[in-house]
Design a protein around this motif. Sequence first.
Motif, PDB file in Angstrom:
ATOM      1  N   GLU A 171       0.846  -1.195   0.000  1.00 32.39           N
ATOM      2  CA  GLU A 171       0.000   0.000   0.000  1.00 32.39           C
ATOM      3  C   GLU A 171       0.884   1.248   0.000  1.00 32.39           C
ATOM      4  N   PRO A 172       0.734   2.126  -1.001  1.00 33.84           N
ATOM      5  CA  PRO A 172       1.574   3.326  -1.051  1.00 33.84           C
ATOM      6  C   PRO A 172       1.410   4.193   0.196  1.00 33.84           C
ATOM      7  N   GLY A 173       2.516   4.765   0.655  1.00 27.26           N
ATOM      8  CA  GLY A 173       2.479   5.631   1.829  1.00 27.26           C
ATOM      9  C   GLY A 173       3.878   5.816   2.382  1.00 27.26           C
ATOM     10  N   PRO A 174       4.068   6.740   3.311  1.00 26.09           N
ATOM     11  CA  PRO A 174       5.396   6.989   3.881  1.00 26.09           C
ATOM     12  C   PRO A 174       5.937   5.763   4.619  1.00 26.09           C
ATOM     13  N   ALA A 175       7.210   5.488   4.450  1.00 27.02           N
ATOM     14  CA  ALA A 175       7.824   4.334   5.106  1.00 27.02           C
ATOM     15  C   ALA A 175       7.736   4.441   6.626  1.00 27.02           C
ATOM     16  N   ALA A 176       7.790   5.650   7.153  1.00 30.96           N
ATOM     17  CA  ALA A 176       7.815   5.845   8.605  1.00 30.96           C
ATOM     18  C   ALA A 176       6.515   5.428   9.279  1.00 30.96           C
ATOM     19  N   THR A 177       5.421   5.405   8.517  1.00 26.74           N
ATOM     20  CA  THR A 177       4.125   5.072   9.125  1.00 26.74           C
ATOM     21  C   THR A 177       3.466   3.854   8.473  1.00 26.74           C
ATOM     22  N   ALA A 178       4.163   3.172   7.591  1.00 25.36           N
ATOM     23  CA  ALA A 178       3.589   2.031   6.878  1.00 25.36           C
ATOM     24  C   ALA A 178       3.327   0.864   7.822  1.00 25.36           C
ATOM     25  N   GLU A 179       2.301   0.079   7.521  1.00 24.38           N
ATOM     26  CA  GLU A 179       2.034  -1.150   8.261  1.00 24.38           C
ATOM     27  C   GLU A 179       3.115  -2.151   7.872  1.00 24.38           C
ATOM     28  N   GLU A 191      -4.220  -4.219 -12.458  1.00 25.28           N
ATOM     29  CA  GLU A 191      -4.682  -4.100 -11.079  1.00 25.28           C
ATOM     30  C   GLU A 191      -3.629  -3.407 -10.215  1.00 25.28           C
ATOM     31  N   MET A 192      -2.361  -3.773 -10.413  1.00 27.40           N
ATOM     32  CA  MET A 192      -1.290  -3.190  -9.615  1.00 27.40           C
ATOM     33  C   MET A 192      -1.153  -1.695  -9.900  1.00 27.40           C
ATOM     34  N   ASN A 193      -1.268  -1.315 -11.168  1.00 23.29           N
ATOM     35  CA  ASN A 193      -1.145   0.092 -11.517  1.00 23.29           C
ATOM     36  C   ASN A 193      -2.299   0.896 -10.917  1.00 23.29           C
ATOM     37  N   SER A 194      -3.489   0.310 -10.912  1.00 23.45           N
ATOM     38  CA  SER A 194      -4.640   0.984 -10.304  1.00 23.45           C
ATOM     39  C   SER A 194      -4.410   1.195  -8.810  1.00 23.45           C
ATOM     40  N   LYS A 195      -3.827   0.189  -8.155  1.00 22.82           N
ATOM     41  CA  LYS A 195      -3.539   0.289  -6.727  1.00 22.82           C
ATOM     42  C   LYS A 195      -2.523   1.387  -6.445  1.00 22.82           C
ATOM     43  N   SER A 196      -1.584   1.595  -7.373  1.00 24.99           N
ATOM     44  CA  SER A 196      -0.535   2.590  -7.162  1.00 24.99           C
ATOM     45  C   SER A 196      -1.081   4.010  -7.153  1.00 24.99           C
ATOM     46  N   GLY A 197      -2.185   4.230  -7.881  1.00 34.58           N
ATOM     47  CA  GLY A 197      -2.753   5.568  -7.963  1.00 34.58           C
ATOM     48  C   GLY A 197      -2.016   6.485  -8.909  1.00 34.58           C
ATOM     49  N   MET A 198      -1.024   5.960  -9.621  1.00 36.35           N
ATOM     50  CA  MET A 198      -0.262   6.781 -10.555  1.00 36.35           C
ATOM     51  C   MET A 198      -1.103   7.098 -11.796  1.00 36.35           C
ATOM     52  N   THR A 199      -1.005   8.323 -12.262  1.00 38.58           N
ATOM     53  CA  THR A 199      -1.771   8.751 -13.432  1.00 38.58           C
ATOM     54  C   THR A 199      -0.914   8.858 -14.688  1.00 38.58           C
ATOM     55  N   ILE A 200       0.316   8.387 -14.604  1.00 35.71           N
ATOM     56  CA  ILE A 200       1.217   8.448 -15.746  1.00 35.71           C
ATOM     57  C   ILE A 200       0.608   7.712 -16.946  1.00 35.71           C
ATOM     58  N   SER A 201       0.883   8.204 -18.138  1.00 34.30           N
ATOM     59  CA  SER A 201       0.306   7.627 -19.351  1.00 34.30           C
ATOM     60  C   SER A 201       0.694   6.169 -19.509  1.00 34.30           C
ATOM     61  N   ALA A 259      12.645   0.741  -9.681  1.00 31.98           N
ATOM     62  CA  ALA A 259      13.815   0.174  -8.997  1.00 31.98           C
ATOM     63  C   ALA A 259      14.997   1.126  -9.042  1.00 31.98           C
ATOM     64  N   HIS A 260      15.050   2.000 -10.031  1.00 32.48           N
ATOM     65  CA  HIS A 260      16.164   2.953 -10.110  1.00 32.48           C
ATOM     66  C   HIS A 260      15.670   4.391 -10.248  1.00 32.48           C
ATOM     67  N   ASN A 261      14.490   4.646  -9.689  1.00 29.71           N
ATOM     68  CA  ASN A 261      13.978   6.002  -9.546  1.00 29.71           C
ATOM     69  C   ASN A 261      13.424   6.140  -8.127  1.00 29.71           C
ATOM     70  N   VAL A 262      13.338   7.353  -7.633  1.00 27.76           N
ATOM     71  CA  VAL A 262      12.803   7.587  -6.299  1.00 27.76           C
ATOM     72  C   VAL A 262      11.453   8.282  -6.413  1.00 27.76           C
ATOM     73  N   PHE A 263      10.394   7.566  -6.005  1.00 28.31           N
ATOM     74  CA  PHE A 263       9.060   8.127  -5.935  1.00 28.31           C
ATOM     75  C   PHE A 263       8.609   8.044  -4.471  1.00 28.31           C
ATOM     76  N   ALA A 289       8.712   0.590  -0.323  1.00 30.45           N
ATOM     77  CA  ALA A 289       8.700  -0.872  -0.212  1.00 30.45           C
ATOM     78  C   ALA A 289       8.803  -1.510  -1.586  1.00 30.45           C
ATOM     79  N   TYR A 290       8.029  -1.009  -2.506  1.00 27.20           N
ATOM     80  CA  TYR A 290       8.052  -1.550  -3.874  1.00 27.20           C
ATOM     81  C   TYR A 290       9.402  -1.310  -4.524  1.00 27.20           C
ATOM     82  N   SER A 291       9.880  -0.064  -4.452  1.00 21.92           N
ATOM     83  CA  SER A 291      11.144   0.286  -5.096  1.00 21.92           C
ATOM     84  C   SER A 291      12.318  -0.485  -4.499  1.00 21.92           C
ATOM     85  N   ALA A 292      12.404  -0.532  -3.171  1.00 22.95           N
ATOM     86  CA  ALA A 292      13.526  -1.206  -2.523  1.00 22.95           C
ATOM     87  C   ALA A 292      13.494  -2.709  -2.770  1.00 22.95           C
TER      88      ALA A 292
END
Length: 293
Positions: free
Chosen positions: A123-131, A217-227, A173-177, A182-185
């Motif tokens: 689930e996207p969100g700050p690492a400091a408060t993630a479940e 499904e995964m892209n929908s979960k991410s909430g990203m609006t990128i083309s 994996a080689h960009n910072v969003f 969790a996903y990127s690392a």
Amino acid sequence: MAPSTEYEFPSFTNTLHRSVYPAISPTNPSNSASGKVVLVTGGGIGVGLGIAKAYVEAGAKTVAILGRRENILADAKKQLESAGSSQILTFKADIVDEAALDKAFASTGPIDIVVANAGYLSEPGPAATAELGDYFKAFEINIKGTLLTFRAFLKHKSSSSTPTFISLNTGAAHNVFPNYSAYSASKIGQGQLIAHLAAENPDVRVVSMHPGVLGTEMNSKSGMTISHDEMSLPAGFAVWLASAKASWVSGKFLWAHWDVEELEALRGEIEGKGLLGLGLLGWPRVEKPVVVV
């Protein structure tokens, strides 16, 4: 903040594709999978189903798909059977269930090509408060699941051709969003795992692939609006990765967007300079440092 719909990732090649083109087409004779046995994890929906369909179109003898939902697998089987003459096998299996994986691979093998597509986005969100349970589920599935899939492949790989293991990764994996740590690392860890598996198993073609941005499904979960790209892009690219022209890609991290004819022309530079691998930007800056003891 996620990129906008106008955002365009930088490219390694001058030409950046968003859909299939002749050089990666499953119907291109140079990409034929005739006589091959192919297994795709997460093959019931989305990118996995698109890749499985492309291998059917490329003439594979057998295409096996793994997933966790039997109804999804049943629907996918019908779609794949209507796409060509390949034998279609389905297996209900979770990629972190070693026994289930081994059973599926044993029932399919000997296997020529594996596409490790199954993955997990926390689930996207700050690492400091993630479940934390959900946060580390990404590492369990994306890293441990990939390793277990590869180990099952080693036990049941074909000896009649160069076995190919394609690991689906991500440009994240080689960009910072922010909010996607969790996903990127976990994905950068998966990419390094693939590089090591390639080095340790020189008889197997092992490669990481960023499939693009798809309406899944995964892209929908991410909430990203990128083309979005067309599903035909990663499907065709995965077929090309197992072709004779891609014999040199083991250990590399490639994007489906990049033009394969340009990549083939750049092969000498890529291999000579060790490009398209994960590493530390800017290092080494000094080739011959002064060593002080």
